[in-house]
Design an enzyme around this catalytic site. Structure first.
Site, mmCIF file in Angstrom:
data_model
loop_
_atom_site.group_PDB
_atom_site.id
_atom_site.type_symbol
_atom_site.label_atom_id
_atom_site.label_comp_id
_atom_site.label_asym_id
_atom_site.label_seq_id
_atom_site.Cartn_x
_atom_site.Cartn_y
_atom_site.Cartn_z
ATOM 1 N N ILE A 127 -7.565 -10.421 8.549
ATOM 2 C CA ILE A 127 -9.224 -11.092 8.546
ATOM 3 C C ILE A 127 -9.150 -12.776 8.509
ATOM 4 O O ILE A 127 -10.039 -13.598 8.564
ATOM 5 C CB ILE A 127 -10.093 -10.753 7.167
ATOM 6 C CG1 ILE A 127 -9.789 -9.370 7.933
ATOM 7 C CG2 ILE A 127 -10.391 -11.541 6.538
ATOM 8 C CD1 ILE A 127 -10.261 -8.290 6.454
ATOM 9 N N ASP A 135 1.216 -0.275 -1.257
ATOM 10 C CA ASP A 135 -0.021 1.590 -1.467
ATOM 11 C C ASP A 135 1.219 3.427 -2.463
ATOM 12 O O ASP A 135 2.327 3.132 -1.938
ATOM 13 C CB ASP A 135 -0.332 2.247 -0.507
ATOM 14 C CG ASP A 135 -1.165 1.163 -0.413
ATOM 15 O OD1 ASP A 135 -2.003 0.394 -0.846
ATOM 16 O OD2 ASP A 135 -2.282 1.658 0.529
ATOM 17 N N GLN A 156 -9.564 3.958 -5.137
ATOM 18 C CA GLN A 156 -8.796 4.482 -4.082
ATOM 19 C C GLN A 156 -7.494 5.778 -4.023
ATOM 20 O O GLN A 156 -6.671 4.449 -5.414
ATOM 21 C CB GLN A 156 -8.168 3.597 -2.640
ATOM 22 C CG GLN A 156 -7.609 4.062 -1.590
ATOM 23 C CD GLN A 156 -8.569 5.262 -0.570
ATOM 24 O OE1 GLN A 156 -9.806 4.766 -0.312
ATOM 25 N NE2 GLN A 156 -7.420 5.979 -0.026
ATOM 26 N N GLY A 188 -3.992 5.971 -4.471
ATOM 27 C CA GLY A 188 -2.806 5.149 -4.179
ATOM 28 C C GLY A 188 -2.577 3.691 -4.344
ATOM 29 O O GLY A 188 -1.802 3.131 -3.629
ATOM 30 N N TYR A 221 -3.738 -2.366 -6.459
ATOM 31 C CA TYR A 221 -4.576 -3.433 -5.608
ATOM 32 C C TYR A 221 -6.177 -3.174 -5.841
ATOM 33 O O TYR A 221 -7.128 -3.939 -5.483
ATOM 34 C CB TYR A 221 -4.957 -2.589 -3.934
ATOM 35 C CG TYR A 221 -4.968 -3.347 -2.942
ATOM 36 C CD1 TYR A 221 -4.561 -3.949 -1.961
ATOM 37 C CD2 TYR A 221 -6.248 -1.949 -2.639
ATOM 38 C CE1 TYR A 221 -5.906 -5.090 -1.115
ATOM 39 C CE2 TYR A 221 -7.428 -3.466 -1.744
ATOM 40 C CZ TYR A 221 -7.169 -4.540 -1.237
ATOM 41 O OH TYR A 221 -7.426 -4.858 0.000
ATOM 42 N N PRO A 261 -14.342 -6.849 1.902
ATOM 43 C CA PRO A 261 -14.416 -5.768 3.271
ATOM 44 C C PRO A 261 -14.038 -3.811 3.355
ATOM 45 O O PRO A 261 -13.455 -3.916 2.031
ATOM 46 C CB PRO A 261 -13.518 -6.250 4.168
ATOM 47 C CG PRO A 261 -13.425 -7.703 3.699
ATOM 48 C CD PRO A 261 -13.708 -7.649 2.392
ATOM 49 N N TYR A 306 -13.008 -1.147 5.808
ATOM 50 C CA TYR A 306 -11.546 -0.878 6.308
ATOM 51 C C TYR A 306 -11.650 -1.314 7.789
ATOM 52 O O TYR A 306 -12.467 -1.195 8.579
ATOM 53 C CB TYR A 306 -11.103 0.961 6.642
ATOM 54 C CG TYR A 306 -10.800 1.168 5.686
ATOM 55 C CD1 TYR A 306 -9.356 1.792 5.713
ATOM 56 C CD2 TYR A 306 -11.061 1.994 4.140
ATOM 57 C CE1 TYR A 306 -8.739 1.658 4.300
ATOM 58 C CE2 TYR A 306 -10.835 1.905 2.964
ATOM 59 C CZ TYR A 306 -9.818 2.394 3.287
ATOM 60 O OH TYR A 306 -9.137 2.923 2.345
HETATM 61 N N1 CAA Z 1 -7.903 12.438 -2.319
HETATM 62 C C1 CAA Z 1 -7.378 13.135 -2.862
HETATM 63 N N2 CAA Z 1 -6.152 13.943 -2.522
HETATM 64 C C2 CAA Z 1 -5.376 12.934 -1.690
HETATM 65 C C3 CAA Z 1 -6.260 11.818 -1.706
HETATM 66 C C4 CAA Z 1 -7.719 11.295 -1.988
HETATM 67 N N3 CAA Z 1 -8.151 10.738 -1.467
HETATM 68 N N4 CAA Z 1 -5.481 11.347 -0.110
HETATM 69 C C5 CAA Z 1 -3.988 11.505 -0.893
HETATM 70 N N5 CAA Z 1 -4.406 13.380 -0.611
HETATM 71 C C6 CAA Z 1 -3.607 14.295 -1.408
HETATM 72 C C7 CAA Z 1 -2.901 14.425 -0.871
HETATM 73 O O1 CAA Z 1 -3.751 15.450 0.264
HETATM 74 C C8 CAA Z 1 -1.432 15.322 -0.939
HETATM 75 O O2 CAA Z 1 -2.213 16.504 -1.447
HETATM 76 P P1 CAA Z 1 -1.140 18.410 -1.233
HETATM 77 O O3 CAA Z 1 0.542 17.980 -2.076
HETATM 78 O O4 CAA Z 1 -2.000 18.685 -2.020
HETATM 79 O O5 CAA Z 1 -1.425 18.033 -0.026
HETATM 80 C C9 CAA Z 1 -1.432 14.486 -2.121
HETATM 81 O O6 CAA Z 1 -2.206 13.301 -2.357
HETATM 82 C C10 CAA Z 1 0.027 13.892 -1.578
HETATM 83 O O7 CAA Z 1 0.378 12.766 -2.777
HETATM 84 P P2 CAA Z 1 1.400 11.618 -2.549
HETATM 85 O O8 CAA Z 1 1.673 11.197 -3.361
HETATM 86 O O9 CAA Z 1 2.622 13.309 -2.205
HETATM 87 O O10 CAA Z 1 1.230 11.044 -1.518
HETATM 88 P P3 CAA Z 1 2.708 10.093 -0.145
HETATM 89 O O11 CAA Z 1 3.442 9.345 -1.049
HETATM 90 O O12 CAA Z 1 2.364 10.941 0.574
HETATM 91 O O13 CAA Z 1 1.623 8.986 0.094
HETATM 92 C C11 CAA Z 1 -0.329 7.375 0.219
HETATM 93 C C12 CAA Z 1 0.078 8.176 -0.810
HETATM 94 C C13 CAA Z 1 0.939 6.524 -0.141
HETATM 95 C C14 CAA Z 1 -1.465 6.849 -0.754
HETATM 96 C C15 CAA Z 1 -1.303 8.364 1.396
HETATM 97 O O14 CAA Z 1 -2.198 8.708 0.616
HETATM 98 C C16 CAA Z 1 -1.421 6.229 1.474
HETATM 99 O O15 CAA Z 1 -1.322 6.101 2.130
HETATM 100 N N6 CAA Z 1 -3.717 6.599 1.803
HETATM 101 C C17 CAA Z 1 -4.006 5.354 1.239
HETATM 102 C C18 CAA Z 1 -4.439 4.646 0.953
HETATM 103 C C19 CAA Z 1 -5.439 3.177 1.295
HETATM 104 O O16 CAA Z 1 -6.755 4.015 1.600
HETATM 105 N N7 CAA Z 1 -5.042 2.097 1.957
HETATM 106 C C20 CAA Z 1 -6.081 1.628 1.618
HETATM 107 C C21 CAA Z 1 -4.952 0.504 3.049
HETATM 108 S S1 CAA Z 1 -5.423 -0.831 4.088
HETATM 109 C C22 CAA Z 1 -6.182 -1.900 2.816
HETATM 110 O O17 CAA Z 1 -6.375 -1.537 1.301
HETATM 111 C C23 CAA Z 1 -7.466 -3.042 2.726
HETATM 112 C C24 CAA Z 1 -8.406 -2.783 2.626
HETATM 113 O O18 CAA Z 1 -9.258 -3.735 1.307
HETATM 114 C C25 CAA Z 1 -9.608 -1.604 2.297
#
Ligand code: CAA
Length: 246
Positions: free
Chosen positions: A15, A93, A146, A148, A152, A182, A184
């Site tokens: 960005i 994250d 969010q 994870g 942040y 912003p 995504y």
């Molecule tokens: N709601 C509910 N449950 C969720 C979920 C959600 N949104 N996301 C994941 N889960 C669940 C999964 O389904 C999984 O469940 P099961 O074990 O029952 O299958 C469980 O959580 C996984 O948990 P873990 O702790 O084991 O997760 P992980 O270590 O595999 O990964 C994470 C977790 C790193 C957060 C990964 O899910 C991730 O990267 N998520 C995206 C986070 C995100 O959106 N980041 C934005 C980055 S970009 C940015 O930040 C720019 C901006 O400003 C928008």
């Protein structure tokens, strides 16, 4: 339109690059900071090939002394900072029950404490000159939270608290302070989210796609104009309809 000196922190990122490009094309003198000199030089060459000359200075926004030195270097090279975009940001994250103190502080230092570190050295000059534009780049996830991103989301929500306080303190000095949040956007930061997780997120965006960096830059540029002098303390969400809270 008046031509100003603008400092965009983290201007070499996704960005950030779009903001630097947009403000430069409007005729502003634009500066940004870097931490990795070799990467910054590559980036500078790419911008120069587009006809954009950027004032590049070393600086770590997470470190108060480094950030102040960075601001002073920009002032020496390009003049007083009239437009400041607090854009630099990182993610670490992980779910909170696994989060380390380091992951927490890295994100809070770079995303939120940087607002203090960089804005503090520019604010007195803006007040003395009775003109300034400050824009925080926050996030949809500071508004809605969010999974994870406890670190942040906390930092990004804090950025808007900073905006609305600074807006009140500086309104009578011709300084506006606003936030752009912003959603995504197609940058390396978002592409680092695992593909299957990202696909589920994109499916929640009513417009049906990731944002483009220039769509964020356009809004930042709008806040920096003379004509936007009555807009202060605002938070503009740009997220393809992903979150419509008000
Ligand atoms: N709601 C509910 N449950 C969720 C979920 C959600 N949104 N996301 C994941 N889960 C669940 C999964 O389904 C999984 O469940 P099961 O074990 O029952 O299958 C469980 O959580 C996984 O948990 P873990 O702790 O084991 O997760 P992980 O270590 O595999 O990964 C994470 C977790 C790193 C957060 C990964 O899910 C991730 O990267 N998520 C995206 C986070 C995100 O959106 N980041 C934005 C980055 S970009 C940015 O930040 C720019 C901006 O400003 C928008």
């Amino acid at each position: 339109m008046s031509q100003r000196t603008a400092l965009v922190t983290g201007g070499t990122g996704g960005i950030g690059t779009a903001i630097v490009r947009y403000l430069s094309r409007q005729g502003h003198r634009v500066a940004t900071n870097y931490r990795d000199a070799a990467r910054a030089e590559e980036w500078r060459k790419r911008m120069a090939a587009e006809g954009i000359e950027v004032c590049l200075v070393p600086g770590d926004v997470a470190d108060p002394a480094s950030a102040e030195a960075m601001v002073r270097a920009v002032e020496a090279k390009c003049g007083p900072v009239e437009i400041l975009v607090n854009n630099a940001g990182i993610t670490r994250d992980t779910t909170f029950h696994k989060m380390t103190y380091q992951q927490w502080t890295d994100v809070v230092n770079t995303n939120l404490n940087a607002c203090f570190n960089v804005t503090r050295p520019v604010i007195e000059g803006m007040r003395a000159r009775k003109w300034g534009r400050i824009v925080q780049i926050s996030s949809i996830n500071g508004q809605k939270g969010q999974y994870g991103q406890a670190n942040y989301a906390a930092a990004k929500a804090g950025m808007h608290g900073f905006t609305i306080s600074l807006a009140q303190e500086n309104a009578r000095f011709g300084i506006t302070v606003n936030t752009v949040s912003p959603g995504y956007v197609a940058t390396d930061m978002v592409m680092a989210v695992p593909e299957e997780v990202r696909e589920k997120i994109v499916a929640q965006i009513p417009v049906g796609r990731l944002g483009k960096p220039e769509e964020i830059a356009h809004a930042v540029a709008f806040f920096t104009t003379d004509e936007a002098s009555w807009i202060t303390g605002a938070n503009l969400a740009i997220n393809g309809g992903h979150y419509m809270g008000w």
